[in-house]
Design a protein around this motif. Structure first.
Motif, PDB file in Angstrom:
ATOM      1  N   ALA A 281       3.329-107.108  79.711  1.00 49.75           N
ATOM      2  CA  ALA A 281       2.425-106.805  78.611  1.00 49.75           C
ATOM      3  C   ALA A 281       2.638-107.736  77.418  1.00 49.75           C
ATOM      4  N   PRO A 282       3.896-108.111  77.078  1.00 51.86           N
ATOM      5  CA  PRO A 282       4.071-109.067  75.979  1.00 51.86           C
ATOM      6  C   PRO A 282       3.380-110.407  76.233  1.00 51.86           C
ATOM      7  N   ASN A 283       3.307-110.812  77.497  1.00 52.20           N
ATOM      8  CA  ASN A 283       2.603-112.038  77.872  1.00 52.20           C
ATOM      9  C   ASN A 283       1.127-111.927  77.477  1.00 52.20           C
ATOM     10  N   VAL A 284       0.523-110.759  77.721  1.00 53.47           N
ATOM     11  CA  VAL A 284      -0.879-110.539  77.346  1.00 53.47           C
ATOM     12  C   VAL A 284      -1.027-110.576  75.824  1.00 53.47           C
ATOM     13  N   SER A 291       8.608-117.890  78.562  1.00 53.28           N
ATOM     14  CA  SER A 291       9.378-118.851  79.354  1.00 53.28           C
ATOM     15  C   SER A 291       8.554-120.071  79.754  1.00 53.28           C
ATOM     16  N   GLY A 292       7.294-120.120  79.314  1.00 47.28           N
ATOM     17  CA  GLY A 292       6.452-121.262  79.636  1.00 47.28           C
ATOM     18  C   GLY A 292       5.791-121.171  80.992  1.00 47.28           C
ATOM     19  N   ASN A 293       5.769-119.975  81.588  1.00 47.98           N
ATOM     20  CA  ASN A 293       5.149-119.795  82.901  1.00 47.98           C
ATOM     21  C   ASN A 293       3.683-119.399  82.752  1.00 47.98           C
ATOM     22  N   VAL A 294       3.050-118.989  83.835  1.00 48.97           N
ATOM     23  CA  VAL A 294       1.613-118.737  83.826  1.00 48.97           C
ATOM     24  C   VAL A 294       1.252-117.623  82.845  1.00 48.97           C
ATOM     25  N   SER A 295       0.103-117.748  82.225  1.00 50.51           N
ATOM     26  CA  SER A 295      -0.397-116.738  81.308  1.00 50.51           C
ATOM     27  C   SER A 295      -0.922-115.543  82.096  1.00 50.51           C
ATOM     28  N   ALA A 296      -0.542-114.342  81.668  1.00 52.22           N
ATOM     29  CA  ALA A 296      -1.054-113.132  82.313  1.00 52.22           C
ATOM     30  C   ALA A 296      -2.569-113.053  82.199  1.00 52.22           C
ATOM     31  N   MET A 297      -3.106-113.507  81.077  1.00 49.46           N
ATOM     32  CA  MET A 297      -4.565-113.464  80.901  1.00 49.46           C
ATOM     33  C   MET A 297      -5.273-114.397  81.870  1.00 49.46           C
ATOM     34  N   ASP A 298      -4.640-115.528  82.189  1.00 53.27           N
ATOM     35  CA  ASP A 298      -5.222-116.418  83.205  1.00 53.27           C
ATOM     36  C   ASP A 298      -5.328-115.693  84.541  1.00 53.27           C
ATOM     37  N   LEU A 299      -4.302-114.942  84.893  1.00 56.30           N
ATOM     38  CA  LEU A 299      -4.345-114.180  86.147  1.00 56.30           C
ATOM     39  C   LEU A 299      -5.390-113.076  86.067  1.00 56.30           C
ATOM     40  N   ALA A 300      -5.489-112.408  84.914  1.00 56.03           N
ATOM     41  CA  ALA A 300      -6.485-111.342  84.759  1.00 56.03           C
ATOM     42  C   ALA A 300      -7.892-111.882  84.940  1.00 56.03           C
ATOM     43  N   GLU A 301      -8.152-113.054  84.388  1.00 57.91           N
ATOM     44  CA  GLU A 301      -9.483-113.644  84.507  1.00 57.91           C
ATOM     45  C   GLU A 301      -9.801-114.079  85.929  1.00 57.91           C
ATOM     46  N   ARG A 302      -8.762-114.266  86.753  1.00 59.69           N
ATOM     47  CA  ARG A 302      -8.953-114.630  88.156  1.00 59.69           C
ATOM     48  C   ARG A 302      -8.829-113.417  89.083  1.00 59.69           C
ATOM     49  N   ASP A 303      -8.777-112.235  88.507  1.00 61.02           N
ATOM     50  CA  ASP A 303      -8.633-110.993  89.270  1.00 61.02           C
ATOM     51  C   ASP A 303      -7.348-111.002  90.110  1.00 61.02           C
ATOM     52  N   LEU A 304      -6.261-111.483  89.503  1.00 60.02           N
ATOM     53  CA  LEU A 304      -4.974-111.568  90.193  1.00 60.02           C
ATOM     54  C   LEU A 304      -3.898-110.745  89.493  1.00 60.02           C
TER      55      LEU A 304
END
Length: 385
Positions: A281-284, A291-304
């Protein structure tokens, strides 16, 4: 746990009830700790007026390090454990969380003179279980054992647990620097040196030490943790998978949850393998990974993205779920990432949704300047916050 609510009845009305697939205005009846009736229309006689606030299932937290923050509020400062557990429980209740899987590290480093961490899992679990049995806790507590494969004592610590401990999740943790969460060594250096207050030379020695430790124990510890999860009857989770190959290994072990995959590739592979993806949730809230890894919102927008975890900020759980609901233009879907989805992923079929017959674990909140403000939490029909 909350007081006995046998034969008690409470009606909550004029609420925007977040059901599995929609939000409807109406009321519900709590009876004997369960949701007895759901209806729409005018405010029933004797109902508590929720004033148009949202009413959803109580939040379910699968991975939080919050209890460790309470037992060590400052570096090298130990806090009394029973007091820490009570404070942790109260904080989660205040954030709308009605069920938590307390993440406890299993596996310690005792021989390194620079940076190490002591053994505490069995004693901490005993203290949580004792406080729960004494009725001292507001919400429902389960155990989540974070199995550190890059450690010295993992297998002997796991051997101290059994099916009677209600271990709900075992996660495979590999914090060996240079891969997974800490592919970027500089991020690992910042984390370790700030947490432990060590210099550059001591950090470099620690990195070499960890690499040797994983070489000696990593593979054996991974197999042992998988076997332990089966022995406990716990859900197995991977942690920080970065590649499709790593996801394939996790799938082969029987993992049903993927905590914080670090790339789109790994998250997509999880979806293909039927493994539920948990993101922080902090990532969102922050708009990206610390840590510089993938954005949670990017995954949400891709339905992942399937499930959110508060990770290190309990108050982020509800906020991030609401933000996802706004991005998806579907509040029921957004809140489902912190209610229905985590319940189903861990076999808690008696909660996680507003539906007749389920536990009356309920959260009332309203939005103030787009921030959710909790207005009440009920656990098994008893108001606890």
């Amino acid at each position: 746990m909350p007081k006995d609510t046998s034969h008690a009845e409470t009606i909550l009305g004029n609420a925007r009830m977040v059901l599995a697939d929609e939000v409807v205005t109406g009321h519900l009846v709590i009876r004997d700790g369960h949701i007895a009736e759901i209806g729409t229309g005018a405010l029933p006689a004797g109902a508590e007026d929720c004033e148009g606030d949202f009413l959803c299932a109580g939040l379910i937290e699968l991975h939080t390090d919050n209890i460790e923050r309470h037992i060590t509020p400052r570096p090298k400062v130990a806090w009394p454990h029973h007091a820490a557990i009570v404070a942790h429980d109260a904080e989660l209740a205040g954030c709308g969380i009605s069920t938590v899987f307390d993440a406890i590290r299993v596996g310690s480093i005792v021989s390194n003179a620079g940076v190490g961490y002591r053994r505490y899992a069995r004693s901490m679990a005993d203290e949580i279980l004792a406080m729960r049995a004494a009725g001292a806790l507001k919400i429902s507590h389960h155990l989540h054992l974070r199995a550190e494969t890059c450690s010295e004592t993992l297998l002997e610590e796991l051997a101290e647990f059994g099916a009677q401990d209600r271990v709900g999740i075992v996660s495979l943790m590999d914090h060996t620097p240079g891969q997974r969460q800490f592919t970027d060594i500089s991020k690992f250096e910042t984390y370790v040196r700030s947490k432990h207050g060590i210099g550059k030379e001591a950090f470099d020695d620690y990195v070499v030490f960890l690499a040797g430790l994983y070489e000696r124990f990593g593979a054996r510890h991974e197999v042992g943790a998988v076997c332990a999860a089966r022995r406990f009857g716990a859900v197995l989770a991977s942690h920080d998978d970065s590649t499709a190959d790593q996801v394939a290994v996790s799938h082969g072990h029987g993992a049903r949850l993927a905590e914080f995959p670090t790339t789109i590739e790994a998250a997509a592979a999880c979806r293909e393998a039927g493994i539920a993806v948990i993101m922080g949730a902090p990532n969102v809230v922050r708009g990206g990974s610390h840590s510089g890894n993938v954005s949670a919102m990017d995954l949400a927008e891709r339905d992942l993205l399937d499930i959110l975890s508060s990770d290190y900020v309990p108050g982020a759980l509800l906020l991030a779920a609401v933000q996802l609901g706004e991005v998806w233009d579907d509040m029921a879907r957004g809140l489902g990432t912190v209610t229905r989805a985590p319940a189903r992923a861990t076999g808690l079929d008696d909660r996680g949704e507003i539906a007749e017959g389920l536990r009356a674990d309920l959260l009332r909140f309203r939005l103030v300047s787009n921030v959710p403000v909790t207005r009440g939490l009920w656990v098994q029909g008893a108001r606890v916050a």
